[in-house]
Design an enzyme around this catalytic site. Structure first.
Site, short mmCIF file in Angstrom:
data_model
loop_
_atom_site.label_atom_id
_atom_site.label_comp_id
_atom_site.label_asym_id
_atom_site.label_seq_id
_atom_site.Cartn_x
_atom_site.Cartn_y
_atom_site.Cartn_z
CG ASP A 1 -18.97 -20.15 -8.49
OD1 ASP A 1 -19.13 -20.44 -9.69
OD2 ASP A 1 -18.18 -19.27 -8.09
CD GLU B 1 -17.64 -23.74 -11.58
OE1 GLU B 1 -17.44 -23.30 -12.72
OE2 GLU B 1 -17.73 -23.01 -10.58
#
Length: 519
Positions: free
Chosen positions: A184, A241
């Site tokens: 993330d 990401e």
């Protein structure tokens, strides 16, 4: 790869929230769809201030989702169907309920427990990604950094304890049979040490793409590569990401010692226009041509408006979002968006490389804009006072069967954590019985993709068919065509149709329709 949002996929426990046993109960559906890996959003212990991205324990399972034994059972059951499991790692920040942050709050200014986070005596002018300031003051007068919600303090990645903890976390889950990790906000971990103010005309940010990040990911790559490649689930991977504006920002992540995959969100962010679609496809091909890394394609995820709704609005709103778009009050032509989304699915699955599908996109689910304020959970909505609608509308629990909520999401008459609209026409049950449904289009496309030698890895060759028509060839013997004109166009001669996103009468390709062709 198929993204499972655990809170909204399926509930086996009878509650209004999804759980791990619910996911396991639907693995046959995913196998029949043609999925070879699933990515699970966070299921860790969490106060759920940001739907699990505020992690209180990186090596546990929140009771609402199940237990560690449920994780093991899910990994095992998925493996028997040749489906690998990818989990989310959230390294930029933790929950304010994490033991380390509790220690930091109890410590004195300048204390060792605070050094694991970013505390300072005066805040700078950074803004939170969710709106409002990126700093919150604690009772003793210091401020701590949170690029997201105030319940998500940022780690100090220059502290060895942080580095060591996440190495333990990686090994903990890889040892349990996880095939890969999704990282993330992978480009935000390190901040410039001086924490400078942002100038009004900033074109780069002191919390993105700092050079120290690459040494860290080389060490993570070494951990991944230390696991056996000749045993299921095979070579261990990672997908980052990374939201980028320029190719030079992402190229350093794609080195041989870097991360195996970096999401390509560009296809998801451009309007439905031939030139812009071709431009981002070529950009990705150029970036990966001489790289050992890859950039899997994405059309949707848990952070963006559903594909059907994005494609059903005036595409100038995608280029330059307006207040009306951010508030969720723009007009959406769902029929138009659905027709385009069907064509976009065939584009996604015809491109070279890997593809991620967000749960529900295979059903053609639109964004649910009309959620009552009292039921909204996304901190983006609350930190912006409702001026930005947030992400709840793309996270609605899946409709599986039946004519009324909860549509088979749970077998109990329970209120789901986010309200479902009337999706009786879009359930898995309903669409499975309709040969021309969006679900059956995905099933057929994935089946062809698995079996056709031209699809998957490789490259493509563009063919010039004039403005607003995208045509490319892939060898052996595959042709893709997408018509974005306002009028029909003729199909290339000498080919027959393998699959079409909509009716193709008399050898002509209608507007917003895509086809897979072979000779």
């Amino acid at each position: 790869m198929y993204q499972v949002y655990p809170r909204s996929f399926a509930s086996a426990g009878g509650s209004g929230e999804g759980d791990l046993r619910g996911i396991q109960s639907r693995l046959e559906y995913l196998s029949e769809l043609g999925v070879t890996a699933i990515w699970l959003n966070p299921f860790y212990p969490s106060p759920m201030r940001d739907s699990g991205y505020d992690v209180a324990d990186y090596c546990g399972v929140d009771p609402k989702f199940g237990t560690l034994e449920d994780v093991d059972a899910l990994i095992g059951a998925a493996g028997r169907l040749d489906i690998r499991v990818i989990i989310d790692i959230v390294p930029n920040h933790c929950s304010a309920e994490h033991p380390w942050f509790r220690e930091a709050l109890a410590d004195r200014p300048g204390g060792t427990a605070r050094e694991r986070f970013v505390f300072r005596d005066r805040p700078n002018n950074w803004e939170s990604h969710f709106g409002g300031p990126a700093w919150t003051q604690v009772p003793d007068g210091q401020w701590y950094l949170h690029l997201f919600d105030s319940s998500q303090p940022d780690f100090n990645w220059r502290h060895p304890d942080v580095v060591a903890m996440f190495e333990r976390v990686l090994r903990f889950w890889l040892d349990r049979g996880v095939a890969a990790i999704r990282i993330d906000m992978a480009n935000t971990l390190f901040k410039q040490a001086a924490l400078p103010d942002l100038p009004p005309d900033a074109v780069s940010w002191p919390y993105y793409h700092q050079p120290e990040i690459h040494e860290l990911y080389r060490s993570w790559r070494a951990i991944l590569d230390s696991y056996p490649a000749d045993e299921f689930p095979g070579p261990r991977g990672a997908v980052a990401e990374i939201w980028f504006n320029h190719p030079e920002e992402v190229l350093p992540y794609l080195t041989a010692q870097g991360l195996p995959q970096t999401f390509n969100f560009r296809l998801m962010r451009v309007p439905w226009a031939a030139g812009e679609l071709r431009s981002v496809i070529d950009e990705a091909r150029d970036m990966t041509r001489n790289s050992t890394g890859s950039m899997p394609w994405v059309l949707g995820n848990h952070d963006v408006t559903r594909l059907v709704s994005r494609l059903g609005v005036d595409q100038n709103l995608i280029r330059v979002p307006t207040d009306e778009w951010r508030r969720g009050t723009a007009h959406v032509d769902v029929a138009l968006g659905t027709r385009r989304a069907r064509a976009a699915a065939l584009l996604l699955l015809a491109l070279p490389g890997s593809a991620y599908i967000y749960q529900g996109d295979e059903l053609g689910l639109p964004e649910h804009f009309d959620i009552p304020t009292a039921r909204r959970e996304d901190p983006t909505f609350h930190r912006n006072g409702g001026t930005a609608i947030g992400r709840d509308g793309c996270r609605i629990p899946m409709p599986w069967s039946g004519d009324a909520a909860p549509f088979g999401f749970t077998h109990e008459p329970t209120r789901t954590w986010l309200p479902q609209p009337n999706w009786s026409a879009l359930t898995v049950e309903t669409q499975s019985a309709k040969p021309d449904s969006m679900l059956n289009l995905y099933r057929e496309a994935l089946s062809l993709r698995h079996g056709h030698p031209a699809l998957g890895d490789g490259d493509l060759e563009w063919l010039d068919q004039g403005d607003d028509v995208l045509v490319f060839r892939r060898e052996p013997d595959f042709l893709f065509a997408l018509n974005l004109r306002d009028e029909t166009v003729s199909l290339p001669p000498g080919y027959r149709i393998l699959l079409a996103s909509g009716p193709v009468p008399d050898g002509s390709l209608p507007t917003d329709t895509a086809v897979w062709l072979t000779s």
